[in-house]
Enzyme design. Structure first.
Site, PDB file in Angstrom:
ATOM      1  N   ASP A 140     -11.188   3.011   3.688  1.00 20.58           N
ATOM      2  CA  ASP A 140     -11.316   1.669   3.639  1.00 20.58           C
ATOM      3  C   ASP A 140     -12.621   1.539   3.491  1.00 20.58           C
ATOM      4  OD1 ASP A 140      -9.368   0.018   3.946  1.00 20.58           O
ATOM      5  OD2 ASP A 140      -9.038  -0.044   5.892  1.00 20.58           O
ATOM      6  N   GLN A 155      -4.879  -1.582   9.357  1.00 18.39           N
ATOM      7  CA  GLN A 155      -4.858  -2.876   9.037  1.00 18.39           C
ATOM      8  C   GLN A 155      -5.129  -3.655  10.306  1.00 18.39           C
ATOM      9  OE1 GLN A 155      -3.381  -3.196   5.821  1.00 18.39           O
ATOM     10  NE2 GLN A 155      -4.118  -4.909   6.599  1.00 18.39           N
ATOM     11  N   LYS A 189       0.316  -1.659  -0.035  1.00 15.05           N
ATOM     12  CA  LYS A 189       0.141   0.107  -0.095  1.00 15.05           C
ATOM     13  C   LYS A 189       1.157   1.432  -0.328  1.00 15.05           C
ATOM     14  CE  LYS A 189      -3.982  -2.533   2.121  1.00 15.05           C
ATOM     15  NZ  LYS A 189      -4.343  -2.417   3.367  1.00 15.05           N
TER      16      LYS A 189
END
Ligand code: NAD
Length: 286
Positions: free
Chosen positions: A117, A94, A50
């Site tokens: 997200d 995460q 990422k």
């Protein structure tokens, strides 16, 4: 019938190139912050990918790596600092987190306008209400793949296998917004093969290697395989038995190289959207 393959790797590369052009034309650099807690090896790889992808499109990217023993209060303080930091447009925590940390608490602590997200309950609620907000990356990537292949959605029967907050539920909402008739199936559903055979569009997101067999698929259907499963022999397979499905489906995503690369590309898209919205340059993200 031999299915046409939907090449997520190539589409993701085109999306990233387009994003890089848009970012180069901006008077500022969007900022992405990734919070990683502990030493889960798969997370380390995801976070590195990422970070690299964000830098390649011209974002300012930073990773906050906290020890596995971090207390919930300390994690929430770090998230609050990122919420308050004007250089940070997107924040993601995460997952999975170490067992003593509650993911729903960490997710709810992220400013919804920076929730790239799309997991914050506010963004989930906006999606469920059919209102604009930040949308989870993997389902967003699937919608890009369907659009790229010019798959018609209005009135089509979409069957989504899996009801997770990350993939199944938001996927079903996006397909509903695209005028599909949507069935959500899960581990307690009865007669999955019969349900799947009704699908014009079948999305498999269960995390069970090769669960979906060729004879579960309506001939000519569009089959999107979200699953990523590592077999004991080291092979990576999806939730769909690929050779059998390729003989029945009209369109099929490979694993790897299908949905996976789209997820990161959509994270970058979400970050750019959040950056523009925060500066009043686009519709409010949340
Ligand atoms: P999850 O474990 O949170 O949810 C799995 C869902 O599948 C649950 O809703 C469960 O009810 C359902 N399920 C489990 N076994 C089933 C069965 N035998 N029959 C019917 N339904 C069943 O998983 P998730 O986070 O939604 O991820 C699903 C898969 O997608 C995993 O393989 C994951 O690695 C993969 N994934 C891929 C990407 C990507 O970028 N390609 C992103 C996220 C997840």
């Amino acid at each position: 019938m031999t299915a046409r393959l939907l090449d997520g790797k190539a589409l993701a590369a085109r999306l990233r190139a387009r994003l890089a052009e848009r970012v180069a034309a901006l008077p500022f650099r969007p900022g992405l912050a990734v919070v990683r807690v502990g030493d889960d090896p798969a997370s380390a790889i995801y976070v590195r990918n990422k970070d690299r992808a964000a830098q390649q499109v011209g974002f300012l990217s930073r990773t906050l790596h906290l020890p596995a023993t971090t207390a919930e209060g300390a994690l929430l303080e770090q998230i609050a600092a990122l919420n308050a930091d004007p250089a940070v447009d997107g924040i993601l925590v995460q997952l999975p987190l170490p067992a003593h940390l509650r993911p729903e608490v960490a997710i709810a602590a992220v400013d919804p306008a920076k929730d790239v997200d799309g997991f914050h309950p506010l963004n989930a609620g906006l999606l469920a209400s059919g209102l604009p907000g930040l949308v989870p990356c993997t389902p967003r990537g699937v919608m890009h793949l369907l659009a790229e292949a010019a798959v018609p959605t209005a009135g089509r029967h979409a069957v989504v296998l899996g009801r997770s907050r990350i993939v199944g539920r938001p996927m079903a909402q996006l397909l509903l917004a695209a005028d599909c008739t949507v069935t959500i199936a899960h581990s307690r559903s009865r007669d999955l093969p019969a349900l799947c055979r009704q699908a014009d569009i079948l999305i498999a997101a269960v995390g069970r290697p090769e669960l979906v067999r060729g004879d579960w698929i309506k001939p000519g259907a569009v089959v999107i395989d979200v699953g990523i499963n590592r077999l004991p022999d080291g092979r990576l397979v999806g939730d769909v038995a690929f050779p059998e499905a390729a003989a029945r489906a009209g369109f099929l995503t490979p694993v790897p190289g299908g949905v996976g690369p789209m997820t990161i590309a959509c994270l970058l898209e979400n970050t750019l959207e959040a950056a523009l919205a925060r500066r009043g340059l686009a519709r409010a993200a949340a």
